[in-house]
Design an enzyme around this catalytic site. Structure first.
Site, PDB file in Angstrom:
ATOM      1  N   HIS A   1      -3.496   3.347   7.271  1.00  0.00           N
ATOM      2  CA  HIS A   1      -2.892   2.438   8.244  1.00  0.00           C
ATOM      3  C   HIS A   1      -2.417   3.208   9.465  1.00  0.00           C
ATOM      4  O   HIS A   1      -1.851   4.297   9.345  1.00  0.00           O
ATOM      5  CB  HIS A   1      -1.684   1.728   7.626  1.00  0.00           C
ATOM      6  CG  HIS A   1      -2.037   0.820   6.501  1.00  0.00           C
ATOM      7  ND1 HIS A   1      -2.286  -0.514   6.677  1.00  0.00           N
ATOM      8  CD2 HIS A   1      -2.186   1.068   5.172  1.00  0.00           C
ATOM      9  CE1 HIS A   1      -2.570  -1.064   5.511  1.00  0.00           C
ATOM     10  NE2 HIS A   1      -2.520  -0.127   4.583  1.00  0.00           N
TER      11      HIS A   1
ATOM     12  N   ASN B   1      -6.305  -4.697  11.003  1.00  0.00           N
ATOM     13  CA  ASN B   1      -5.792  -5.262   9.758  1.00  0.00           C
ATOM     14  C   ASN B   1      -5.731  -6.777   9.927  1.00  0.00           C
ATOM     15  O   ASN B   1      -5.159  -7.278  10.889  1.00  0.00           O
ATOM     16  CB  ASN B   1      -4.407  -4.693   9.452  1.00  0.00           C
ATOM     17  CG  ASN B   1      -3.911  -5.052   8.077  1.00  0.00           C
ATOM     18  OD1 ASN B   1      -4.172  -6.133   7.557  1.00  0.00           O
ATOM     19  ND2 ASN B   1      -3.193  -4.129   7.469  1.00  0.00           N
TER      20      ASN B   1
ATOM     21  N   HIS C   1      -7.818   3.390   2.445  1.00  0.00           N
ATOM     22  CA  HIS C   1      -7.692   2.998   3.854  1.00  0.00           C
ATOM     23  C   HIS C   1      -6.377   3.542   4.388  1.00  0.00           C
ATOM     24  O   HIS C   1      -5.367   3.513   3.719  1.00  0.00           O
ATOM     25  CB  HIS C   1      -7.791   1.483   4.041  1.00  0.00           C
ATOM     26  CG  HIS C   1      -6.870   0.691   3.169  1.00  0.00           C
ATOM     27  ND1 HIS C   1      -7.084   0.506   1.818  1.00  0.00           N
ATOM     28  CD2 HIS C   1      -5.718   0.041   3.450  1.00  0.00           C
ATOM     29  CE1 HIS C   1      -6.119  -0.237   1.310  1.00  0.00           C
ATOM     30  NE2 HIS C   1      -5.261  -0.522   2.288  1.00  0.00           N
TER      31      HIS C   1
END
Length: 186
Positions: A147, A75, A145
């Site tokens: 995490h 990230n 997406h």
């Protein structure tokens, strides 16, 4: 003044009153606040960073692992050191729209990411999840997406609670290299 210091600290013009660590500057966060790398619309051709990252080298894109259907990437605006995302190559917004092979590989790369993070950094726990839709907190809602945020005992201190800031002790390129080397063989 610290005992080892023999003179007053150098004064810097324009920085205001010196206040030791009452202020920590994180100017890189301004890019995120101002919307850098955010798509201009919902389509894959609207500047979606998750669609453009796979065309870059692993180092330039901060890609830790490439699969057939999905890839793992650091990230750019992490919550913690080692914060990864597992992203399908296909521009798809909703988890229910993933194909079975995409779903299976997303799960497999998530497990591998956990193993790599434990090996490389001694992560003691994880926050794993995805925000579906902008109302749920997705910064880039048009491209799914997941995490994977590593956690350690005592990693939440006054910085995120009071200062709303993270202090990361390692450059992203160094973190990417460390995790790529610790990634388990498929």
């Amino acid at each position: 003044m610290l005992p080892c210091m023999t003179s007053e600290p150098e004064q810097q013009i324009g920085v205001g009153t010196q206040d030791a660590f009452q202020r920590l500057w994180t100017p890189h966060r301004m890019a995120y606040i101002q919307g850098e790398n955010k798509p201009t619309g919902p389509g894959a051709d609207d500047g979606c960073p998750f669609c453009s990252i796979p065309a870059k080298s692993d180092e330039d894109g901060l890609i830790v692992r490439r699969g057939a259907q999905v890839y793992a990437v650091l990230n750019l605006y992490p919550y913690n050191g080692g914060h990864l995302m597992v992203v399908p190559y296909r521009h798809v917004a909703d988890y229910t729209d993933l194909t079975e092979p995409e779903t299976a590989e997303l799960a497999a790369l998530t497990k591998q990411a956990m193993t790599a993070l434990r090996t490389a950094s001694g992560a003691q726990g994880f926050n794993i999840g995805m925000n579906q839709g902008s109302v749920a907190g997705a910064g880039i809602a048009a491209h799914l997406h997941q995490h994977i945020v590593p956690r350690w005992g005592g990693d939440t201190n006054f910085m995120p609670v009071v200062g709303h800031t993270r202090v990361l002790p390692q450059l992203l390129a160094d973190t990417r290299k460390m995790l790529a080397e610790a990634w388990p063989a498929a």
